[in-house]
Design a protein around this motif. Structure first.
Motif, PDB file in Angstrom:
ATOM      1  N   ASN A 230       0.819  -1.208   0.000  1.00 13.47           N
ATOM      2  CA  ASN A 230       0.000   0.000   0.000  1.00 13.47           C
ATOM      3  C   ASN A 230       0.855   1.261   0.000  1.00 13.47           C
ATOM      4  OD1 ASN A 230      -2.040  -1.858   0.250  1.00 13.47           O
ATOM      5  ND2 ASN A 230      -2.587  -1.315   2.339  1.00 13.47           N
ATOM      6  N   LEU A 231       2.010   1.180   0.665  1.00 15.04           N
ATOM      7  CA  LEU A 231       2.899   2.334   0.731  1.00 15.04           C
ATOM      8  C   LEU A 231       3.371   2.759  -0.657  1.00 15.04           C
ATOM      9  CD1 LEU A 231       5.162   1.650   3.853  1.00 15.04           C
ATOM     10  CD2 LEU A 231       3.357   3.356   3.616  1.00 15.04           C
ATOM     11  N   PHE A 232       3.558   1.786  -1.537  1.00 12.86           N
ATOM     12  CA  PHE A 232       3.989   2.133  -2.880  1.00 12.86           C
ATOM     13  C   PHE A 232       2.920   2.963  -3.600  1.00 12.86           C
ATOM     14  CE2 PHE A 232       4.537   1.315  -7.437  1.00 12.86           C
ATOM     15  CZ  PHE A 232       5.851   1.735  -7.590  1.00 12.86           C
ATOM     16  N   VAL A 233       1.655   2.614  -3.395  1.00 12.51           N
ATOM     17  CA  VAL A 233       0.568   3.390  -3.995  1.00 12.51           C
ATOM     18  C   VAL A 233       0.527   4.786  -3.386  1.00 12.51           C
ATOM     19  CG1 VAL A 233      -1.917   3.503  -4.391  1.00 12.51           C
ATOM     20  CG2 VAL A 233      -0.740   1.301  -4.481  1.00 12.51           C
ATOM     21  N   PHE A 234       0.725   4.887  -2.065  1.00 10.83           N
ATOM     22  CA  PHE A 234       0.789   6.206  -1.429  1.00 10.83           C
ATOM     23  C   PHE A 234       1.927   7.040  -2.026  1.00 10.83           C
ATOM     24  CE2 PHE A 234      -1.181   4.475   2.741  1.00 10.83           C
ATOM     25  CZ  PHE A 234      -2.438   4.609   2.201  1.00 10.83           C
TER      26      PHE A 234
ATOM     27  N   TYR B 123      -3.648  11.508   7.897  1.00  2.61           N
ATOM     28  CA  TYR B 123      -5.071  11.564   7.557  1.00  2.61           C
ATOM     29  C   TYR B 123      -5.516  10.254   6.918  1.00  2.61           C
ATOM     30  CZ  TYR B 123      -5.044  16.659   8.274  1.00  2.61           C
ATOM     31  OH  TYR B 123      -4.956  17.913   8.814  1.00  2.61           O
ATOM     32  N   GLY B 124      -4.679   9.716   6.043  1.00  2.71           N
ATOM     33  CA  GLY B 124      -5.011   8.455   5.390  1.00  2.71           C
ATOM     34  C   GLY B 124      -5.131   7.307   6.372  1.00  2.71           C
ATOM     35  N   ILE B 125      -4.263   7.288   7.378  1.00  2.00           N
ATOM     36  CA  ILE B 125      -4.306   6.233   8.383  1.00  2.00           C
ATOM     37  C   ILE B 125      -5.584   6.318   9.209  1.00  2.00           C
ATOM     38  CG2 ILE B 125      -3.213   5.431  10.522  1.00  2.00           C
ATOM     39  CD1 ILE B 125      -0.511   6.196   9.201  1.00  2.00           C
ATOM     40  N   VAL B 126      -5.962   7.536   9.607  1.00  2.00           N
ATOM     41  CA  VAL B 126      -7.205   7.706  10.366  1.00  2.00           C
ATOM     42  C   VAL B 126      -8.397   7.234   9.540  1.00  2.00           C
ATOM     43  CG1 VAL B 126      -8.752   9.389  11.423  1.00  2.00           C
ATOM     44  CG2 VAL B 126      -6.283   9.600  11.755  1.00  2.00           C
TER      45      VAL B 126
ATOM     46  N   PHE C 132      -2.634  -2.129  14.639  1.00  2.00           N
ATOM     47  CA  PHE C 132      -1.192  -2.132  14.863  1.00  2.00           C
ATOM     48  C   PHE C 132      -0.417  -2.008  13.546  1.00  2.00           C
ATOM     49  CE2 PHE C 132      -2.162  -4.098  19.048  1.00  2.00           C
ATOM     50  CZ  PHE C 132      -1.437  -3.223  19.840  1.00  2.00           C
ATOM     51  N   ALA C 133      -0.922  -2.624  12.490  1.00  2.94           N
ATOM     52  CA  ALA C 133      -0.240  -2.527  11.198  1.00  2.94           C
ATOM     53  C   ALA C 133      -0.318  -1.110  10.631  1.00  2.94           C
ATOM     54  CB  ALA C 133      -0.833  -3.526  10.213  1.00  2.94           C
ATOM     55  N   LEU C 134      -1.466  -0.442  10.833  1.00  4.03           N
ATOM     56  CA  LEU C 134      -1.654   0.896  10.269  1.00  4.03           C
ATOM     57  C   LEU C 134      -0.954   1.983  11.080  1.00  4.03           C
ATOM     58  CD1 LEU C 134      -5.437   0.680   9.276  1.00  4.03           C
ATOM     59  CD2 LEU C 134      -3.496   0.877   7.706  1.00  4.03           C
ATOM     60  N   LEU C 135      -0.854   1.789  12.395  1.00  2.02           N
ATOM     61  CA  LEU C 135      -0.282   2.837  13.242  1.00  2.02           C
ATOM     62  C   LEU C 135       1.139   3.194  12.827  1.00  2.02           C
ATOM     63  CD1 LEU C 135      -1.523   1.977  16.848  1.00  2.02           C
ATOM     64  CD2 LEU C 135      -2.020   4.034  15.530  1.00  2.02           C
ATOM     65  N   GLY C 136       1.925   2.198  12.468  1.00  2.00           N
ATOM     66  CA  GLY C 136       3.312   2.471  12.116  1.00  2.00           C
ATOM     67  C   GLY C 136       3.527   2.757  10.649  1.00  2.00           C
ATOM     68  N   LEU C 137       2.436   2.929   9.896  1.00  2.00           N
ATOM     69  CA  LEU C 137       2.557   3.073   8.448  1.00  2.00           C
ATOM     70  C   LEU C 137       3.227   4.382   8.058  1.00  2.00           C
ATOM     71  CD1 LEU C 137       1.746   1.200   6.150  1.00  2.00           C
ATOM     72  CD2 LEU C 137      -0.345   2.512   5.880  1.00  2.00           C
ATOM     73  N   ARG C 138       2.923   5.461   8.774  1.00  2.00           N
ATOM     74  CA  ARG C 138       3.486   6.762   8.414  1.00  2.00           C
ATOM     75  C   ARG C 138       5.007   6.750   8.564  1.00  2.00           C
ATOM     76  NH1 ARG C 138       5.212  11.018  11.227  1.00  2.00           N
ATOM     77  NH2 ARG C 138       4.498  10.123  13.186  1.00  2.00           N
TER      78      ARG C 138
END
Length: 346
Positions: free
Chosen positions: A94-98, A118-121, A244-250
């Protein structure tokens, strides 16, 4: 609940009491609020800062897994950790698309972290909705396992073809709708999403980038929620793995933004993982009708997922080195999946 019976009958319910749900959601809100406070001033995220936050958000799920192990046993802990690995591997893609979206909107580096936040929220809200819908579907009968399995197998085919990596901002209905009814400023205005120009409200390009990220979150939720339901049918564990997976995405974005383009075989690995979990769900559905149909234990699933991720990482590195060597020492040019899109005027 043992690893071999992770996909138990839907009427088994959840391990979480109302108190555990409340504590988990409160901790999640607190972490998001902390993220907003710490990113209140625009700045470009350095590698040291990104690494520190990435380590912090990796320690959190490990500690939570240890708590589950002590409170509910090995089976629950293995289900959580397996689901977390699945979600984390999907989030890397997903990060690649971001990265494509941020490049297409020419988002300044110092504002990228706020768009991702904002995307994570938005992703967390969407995942909560999809998780609730998934739980309701499982309560209505085992046919939901078959549906989820087919969805994942079809998604695996799309990922293998690279369909999920195509980003066309001009074709996004949400962005086109905003542009049609609300004027858009020609430049960024810090973290502001809406400003006033000539006496009327206008959106900034940051608002369009945020909407685009939110729109892609919908697609990601359709893929990831059934994938975790392939590991456990407990809505609380599904929500926890997603959170937990999304929290560290940024933070992970800033660590991996230069590495993502080198993982040229990542799509192949994710396709294998999604197809594997899809087959697992179909087998579980069939087992409910014909007892002789085998099921895949969660511990075996974890082994397959880790083996696939290690394999595609090693093959990507090897392929990159061979390409660079064949190019006569051309350096990074042989490694990267290029960002072919030019920045778009929002």
């Amino acid at each position: 609940m043992s690893p071999g019976t992770s996909l138990a009958a839907p009427d088994q319910g959840t391990i979480a009491s109302p108190a555990l749900w409340s504590i988990t959601v409160a901790a999640l809100v607190l972490l998001l609020a902390l993220d907003i406070v710490l990113t209140r001033r625009p700045h470009e995220v350095g590698m040291r800062e990104a690494l520190a936050w990435s380590v912090f958000y990796l320690v959190l799920p490990v500690g939570f897994c240890a708590y589950l192990w002590g409170a509910f046993g090995t089976g629950v802990a293995v289900e959580f950790f397996t689901g977390y690995v699945v979600e984390k591997s999907l989030s890397v893609d997903n990060l690649f698309v971001f990265m494509l979206l941020l490049s297409a909107f020419a988002v300044p580096h110092e504002l990228a972290q706020r768009v991702l936040l904002y995307g994570i929220v938005g992703a967390l809200v969407l995942r909560a909705v999809f998780i609730a819908l998934g739980a309701a579907a499982l309560q209505s009968g085992t046919w939901a396992f078959l549906l989820f399995g087919v969805v994942l197998i079809v998604t695996a085919a799309k990922v293998l073809k690279g369909d999920d990596q195509q980003v066309d901002i001009d074709s996004m209905r949400s962005v086109r709708l905003l542009r049609r009814f609300i004027p858009v400023t020609g430049d960024y205005r810090g973290f502001r999403l809406v400003v006033r120009e000539r006496g009327r409200p206008a959106l900034t390009p940051l608002a369009l980038a945020t909407v685009a990220v939110f729109a892609t979150d919908i697609v990601f939720a359709v893929d990831s929620v059934p994938a975790v339901y392939g590991v456990t049918d407990d809505p609380f564990l599904v929500f926890a793995t997603n959170a937990f997976a999304l929290l560290g995405l940024r933070a992970l974005y800033f660590v991996l933004r230069d590495v993502l383009t080198k993982l040229r075989h990542l799509n192949h690995g994710l396709a294998v993982i999604l197809a594997f979990i899809g087959v697992k769900l179909v087998l579980h559905w069939a087992h409910g009708l014909w007892a002789w149909v085998p099921q895949i234990p969660t511990l075996a699933s974890l082994g397959v997922i880790i083996a696939v991720l290690l394999t595609v990482t090693l093959t990507s590195l090897y392929a990159g080195r061979r390409t660079a060597s064949a190019a006569g020492g051309g350096g990074e040019a042989g490694w990267a999946r290029p960002l072919e899109r030019e920045p778009v005027d929002p």
